[in-house]
Design an enzyme around this catalytic site. Sequence first.
Site, PDB file in Angstrom:
ATOM      1  N   ARG A  55      -8.819 -33.928 -44.987  1.00  0.00           N
ATOM      2  CA  ARG A  55      -7.834 -34.892 -44.479  1.00  0.00           C
ATOM      3  C   ARG A  55      -6.495 -34.749 -45.203  1.00  0.00           C
ATOM      4  O   ARG A  55      -5.464 -35.236 -44.744  1.00  0.00           O
ATOM      5  CB  ARG A  55      -8.391 -36.326 -44.579  1.00  0.00           C
ATOM      6  CG  ARG A  55      -7.538 -37.373 -43.908  1.00  0.00           C
ATOM      7  CD  ARG A  55      -8.312 -38.555 -43.334  1.00  0.00           C
ATOM      8  NE  ARG A  55      -9.451 -38.983 -44.116  1.00  0.00           N
ATOM      9  CZ  ARG A  55      -9.374 -39.624 -45.289  1.00  0.00           C
ATOM     10  NH1 ARG A  55      -8.206 -39.912 -45.823  1.00  0.00           N
ATOM     11  NH2 ARG A  55     -10.490 -39.970 -45.916  1.00  0.00           N
TER      12      ARG A  55
ATOM     13  N   LYS B  76       1.632 -29.840 -24.967  1.00  0.00           N
ATOM     14  CA  LYS B  76       2.375 -29.342 -23.803  1.00  0.00           C
ATOM     15  C   LYS B  76       2.766 -27.873 -24.006  1.00  0.00           C
ATOM     16  O   LYS B  76       1.906 -27.026 -24.008  1.00  0.00           O
ATOM     17  CB  LYS B  76       3.569 -30.259 -23.541  1.00  0.00           C
ATOM     18  CG  LYS B  76       3.237 -31.771 -23.664  1.00  0.00           C
ATOM     19  CD  LYS B  76       2.278 -32.270 -22.601  1.00  0.00           C
ATOM     20  CE  LYS B  76       1.747 -33.679 -22.854  1.00  0.00           C
ATOM     21  NZ  LYS B  76       2.726 -34.734 -23.080  1.00  0.00           N
TER      22      LYS B  76
ATOM     23  N   TYR C  89       8.718 -40.961 -22.802  1.00  0.00           N
ATOM     24  CA  TYR C  89       7.345 -40.777 -22.333  1.00  0.00           C
ATOM     25  C   TYR C  89       6.673 -42.165 -22.271  1.00  0.00           C
ATOM     26  O   TYR C  89       6.875 -42.992 -23.170  1.00  0.00           O
ATOM     27  CB  TYR C  89       6.618 -39.831 -23.294  1.00  0.00           C
ATOM     28  CG  TYR C  89       5.146 -39.759 -23.082  1.00  0.00           C
ATOM     29  CD1 TYR C  89       4.625 -39.217 -21.903  1.00  0.00           C
ATOM     30  CD2 TYR C  89       4.254 -40.233 -24.037  1.00  0.00           C
ATOM     31  CE1 TYR C  89       3.256 -39.160 -21.696  1.00  0.00           C
ATOM     32  CE2 TYR C  89       2.894 -40.171 -23.836  1.00  0.00           C
ATOM     33  CZ  TYR C  89       2.398 -39.642 -22.661  1.00  0.00           C
ATOM     34  OH  TYR C  89       1.051 -39.589 -22.460  1.00  0.00           O
TER      35      TYR C  89
ATOM     36  N   ASP D 133      12.605 -36.446 -29.418  1.00  0.00           N
ATOM     37  CA  ASP D 133      11.393 -35.875 -28.832  1.00  0.00           C
ATOM     38  C   ASP D 133      11.828 -34.629 -28.067  1.00  0.00           C
ATOM     39  O   ASP D 133      12.522 -34.719 -27.046  1.00  0.00           O
ATOM     40  CB  ASP D 133      10.718 -36.905 -27.907  1.00  0.00           C
ATOM     41  CG  ASP D 133       9.363 -36.417 -27.391  1.00  0.00           C
ATOM     42  OD1 ASP D 133       9.204 -35.194 -27.192  1.00  0.00           O
ATOM     43  OD2 ASP D 133       8.465 -37.257 -27.158  1.00  0.00           O
TER      44      ASP D 133
END
Length: 422
Positions: free
Chosen positions: A86, A230, A140, A205
């Site tokens: 982690r 994407k 978005y 973004d």
Amino acid sequence: MTDPVAVPPAAVPLAVPLPPTRTPQRALATEAVHAGRDDLARLGVHAAPIDLSTTYPSYDTREEAARIDEFAATGARPDGPPVYARLDNPTTARFETALARLEGTESAVAFASGMAALTAVLLVRSGTGLRHVVAVRPLYGCSDHLLTAGLLGTEVTWTDPAGIADAIRPDTGLVMVETPANPTLAEVDIAAVAHSCGSIPLLVDNTFATPVLQRPVEHGARLVLHSATKYLGGHGDVLGGVVACDEEFARKLRQVRFATGGVLHPMAGYLLLRGLSTLPVRVRAASATAADLARRLATDPRIARVHYPAIGGAMVSFEVYGDPHEVIAGVRLITPAVSLGSVDSLIQHPASISHRIVPEGDRRSAGVSDRLLRMSVGLEDVEDLWRDLTEALSARPGREARSPESRTEPRSAPAASPSAGR
Ligand SMILES: *Cc1c(COP(=O)(O)O)cnc(C)c1O
């Protein structure tokens, strides 16, 4: 006889990548295939090794304690084995190094998804008491929802780019824009917005443009967000997110990622690194096709309005005079699905799907018409895409329902005769 457990550790051969080299910046196409892989030849391999370890053995607890203290104090990537997965992962770190090179930033921090990446940015800022965010619509749909719902204790002021300076308050921790924006492809002048932000970090973004078409830090942004799901991944088979930024902010993001656990799986890190190697050719090829389709749509009498960004890109949005649901039901080659940036083309109806979560009034005032369709153009031949699109646009209610079998049937209607579509 020595107890095997007490045997001092032999030198453990670990495939830990060297820290990012400070070679002068190479061209984007070169970085795309080499960044994050500079040490491979020295390791004697050609493909990046995938390290799936969740934990890292150590016989030296004092050294491990020092490593943990160092990370807690600084958020710097650990020197040597990362203690626990982690905290850091060498395969994911290769993707981070490569993306940082492409965006022209010092660092990048990867997350399990684009939304996990945005969450970490908001937590870093609200952790310093700066809970107010200034943002420009549209974003978005889920980013809009995360800010509007205040799920993370943030408060948002929506404004247009010209209103940013006036919307900033003493407790503003972040300004956020998306350009080209999802789903209208509206563009924001990043340099002008960065100027209005003053010392407040500007998050851009950059999912739609990718670093191939636009590098926001060159225009004054401090943070660059990607849904790596994407274009960076590019094949519709990996979920991920990443923030490219300076090392100072990256250290805070790594500490939040460690504390909240939104880590990217190393297999996803590997796939994203592989995706980056073809990013420039994919984006350029798909953009050329998208620009061609945008031109054809612009002169089509069935289309009320076409949205295509001045900077280019592989997304085209358009408003139809007819029923948008019939267009979605009518495609055969293009896949009717949310998401974008894959090698194959996708189409969706934002008001029903990607921006459904945004309240209707806010959606409309952000320019997301109920007649808007958003298409992600892939690498298919432009004539095949145009034939599919033009036939779907001629679809009428009562048209034969789509069945999985009908997908494979050859279609004979010529592109030039839209009324023949069936
Ligand atoms: C998809 C998307 C996101 C969210 O990313 P996930 O990887 O789905 O969490 C954020 N911003 C934009 C512009 C997107 O298209």
